[in-house]
Design a protein around this motif. Sequence first.
Motif, PDB file in Angstrom:
ATOM      1  N   GLN A 155      -6.471   5.029   2.053  1.00 13.10           N
ATOM      2  CA  GLN A 155      -5.966   3.688   1.751  1.00 13.10           C
ATOM      3  C   GLN A 155      -5.265   3.081   2.959  1.00 13.10           C
ATOM      4  O   GLN A 155      -5.498   1.908   3.292  1.00 13.10           O
ATOM      5  N   TYR A 214      -6.748  -0.099   5.283  1.00 15.16           N
ATOM      6  CA  TYR A 214      -5.920  -1.301   5.396  1.00 15.16           C
ATOM      7  C   TYR A 214      -5.591  -1.603   6.850  1.00 15.16           C
ATOM      8  O   TYR A 214      -5.601  -2.758   7.273  1.00 15.16           O
ATOM      9  N   VAL A 241       0.835  -1.203   0.000  1.00 14.47           N
ATOM     10  CA  VAL A 241       0.000   0.000   0.000  1.00 14.47           C
ATOM     11  C   VAL A 241       0.868   1.250   0.000  1.00 14.47           C
ATOM     12  O   VAL A 241       0.599   2.226  -0.723  1.00 14.47           O
TER      13      VAL A 241
END
Length: 781
Positions: A178, A182, A152
């Motif tokens: 993001q 996650y 990521v």
Amino acid sequence: MRSQNSDNCETDVGQDGFLAVAGPLANVLEAAFDAVVIHDCEQILYSNAAAVALFGAEDAADLIGRRVYDRIHPRIRVQVEQKMRELLANNQPLSVSREKLLRLDGTPFDVELNAVPIRYRDHPAVAVIIRDITESQEYREALRYVSGLQQVLVEVSHLFVAAKHEETSQMIETALEQIGRYCDVDRVYVFLFRQGNKFFYCSNAWCRESISCEVRNIENMSIDTVPNIVRNILADQPVSVPRINTLEGEWEPEKQTFSAGSIQSLVVVPIPAGGNILGFIGFDAVRHQRDWNKEEIRLLSVLGDLIGATTRRRRNEQALHEAELEVARMARFDSLTNLPNRILVAEKVEQDLLEACQSGRQLAVVFIDLDFFKKANDFLGHKAGDQILVRAAQRLLTVVGEAGMVARFGGDEFLVIVQGKQPEPSIRLLLEHILDTFRRPFKVQDREILLTASVGVAVGPDDASSASALIRNADIAMHKAKQNGRNSFHFYRGEMDDEIERRVEIEHGLRLALGTDAIFPVFQPIFDAVSRRVVGVEALLRWESPGLGSVSPDEFIPIAEQTGMIHQLGEFVLDFSLPRLALWQRLVKEPLFLAINSSPVQINQPDFCQLIESKLEQYDIPGTALEIEVTEGLVLSVLPHVGKTLNRLRDAGVRLSLDDFGTGYSSLSYLREFKFDTLKIDRSFVQNCTWCSDDGALVKAAIRIARGLGLRMIAEGVEGGDQMEFLCRHRCEMLQGYHLARPMTDDALMRLLRSQGTGDSTTADCGPNKTGAYQSGASAP
């Protein structure tokens, strides 16, 4: 303990029973690292010490007799039971199998197990070897998590690299989302420090849909709300708080702040950039508590590094952008007055002129030049000159207001741009206001400096169809205002182009004429008013151009001053006149002085005195025989070398004459400040003295002033007998003018002086020029 086996037969079971049967093998089983459990598919018959510890029992008795399948996770219980029964039925061992068991307290854990069918007291049973793989499984899960987080971060870094300057903020928020999703957190936010790290504000944030996002509203929060967090962040150390409710002591401020935001756990990482800490990134868990391992925190710190580098780059780009804007602004604005400069004003005029042509309106360009500014700047210094220009700009802005745009064109020149339907009639009032504002003195360095303005106006598109031509024509009109006496305005007229062409021709022709006999001095006698004898002569320059004809001194002398040719002309007059003065004095056998006009440009030259002294010495002329005529005007109050120059000339014996007396601004102050020998009353007063009572009174007053100060008085421009009689009656000492003698060549002057020596007529109506014709002309340098 008695129990029923799988075959519904009674069997003696128990730890002691098994150990007794197992014999020496029991010692091996008890020392084994792996857990060993023997069961008959219904209940546990034996567990070694490792199994006791693995299932969380106090001793083996807690396990013996328990249903074996109660220790299997319900999700896989049926499958495991089937495997065991098949194992017994087929008498085949079970290879390594990963399963999930339950401790006695119900906690699940992961295992790898092997199962082997055995006989216990002639009954089938299963020996199970169990290895706890919970930690290794968690480790593998952690590795997968960390690997995913790394991926990521790689994707996020690509976003930052590819983002344009204007997209940076959106990219940061995309990255926060993001990472937040996650990591299964509820808020991620970026706080940046301000005001010397005393406050911080939220620059970017992401919040999960079901979570409130109060951080977005934080504009200015004191570091005292989270002092321990800030202290660690400024030391470039991340902070992890798994359980907010356990904070106490010095961490009480953080506990109150985080609890108010319903935060249960958080981690905060610094945002470093270029050796400084710009702020921090916070990761909040609101729905549940959670722990943060070191590797996870290290990777989240990488996000801080990315955002720090991006923020620094954005700030550098912003600073560069602002610098570029400033450079562009500086290229179009004057650094001293902050007014638009000639580049911007040219663009503005071009644009406004185009709009004026399309709309049928007109555009007026007003060109303003400060009179005598250069002399004030030279005398007072550039710092004072800059102050004058700044105040001049302020005056113009006040006068013009919203009516137009004010610009500094360069030096002491300003432009005003005005649009209107009929600019010329409507703009006259504005022009009067502009002139009035400059008639008020400027107070600089405890001195009042009077600097009037000369103003020229050109109106487009009538006067020109391009910006450059319109500005040029306004400049031409301004110079026309200067020629008309300054302190006035003048509108451009087409015939002015002829005047400019004439000026260019004169300048070019003058350069060619220097050093040739096309330029020559003539001399006008100065007479004693009582004896009517010649007591002095004034040297006057004449120019007979092959192409231009006879050019008046009023035309070529100002051009010579502006171009610097005046210095060469001045030296030429001295070299031509001084040796002849010695000859004239021998003819009349009495003192005779030579008067020479000196331009302010010449007097302001540091070597002017040296030039005069060297010429007197070269031609063996006493200083008392030379009289330097200095014109009156504001120039005397501002030229830096005037005082020293005049004093040095007087020390050399040279006489000083104040020319055009009565036409300047403060003549009496000059008489007090400088020691003149002679006053020369201006011809404009003399010509009207017999019929204009005011001019007559001024002439009489000037004569009385001269006599009172012990100065000689010369009246120039005596053109009639009535004027001469008036001047003699009021005891004017010396006379000069056409009624007595016109300017003449040196040969004609020699004849006049010879006739004076022989007792013939002491006056001459005219003097022949070089061609033998009679020449007349006004007095000029």
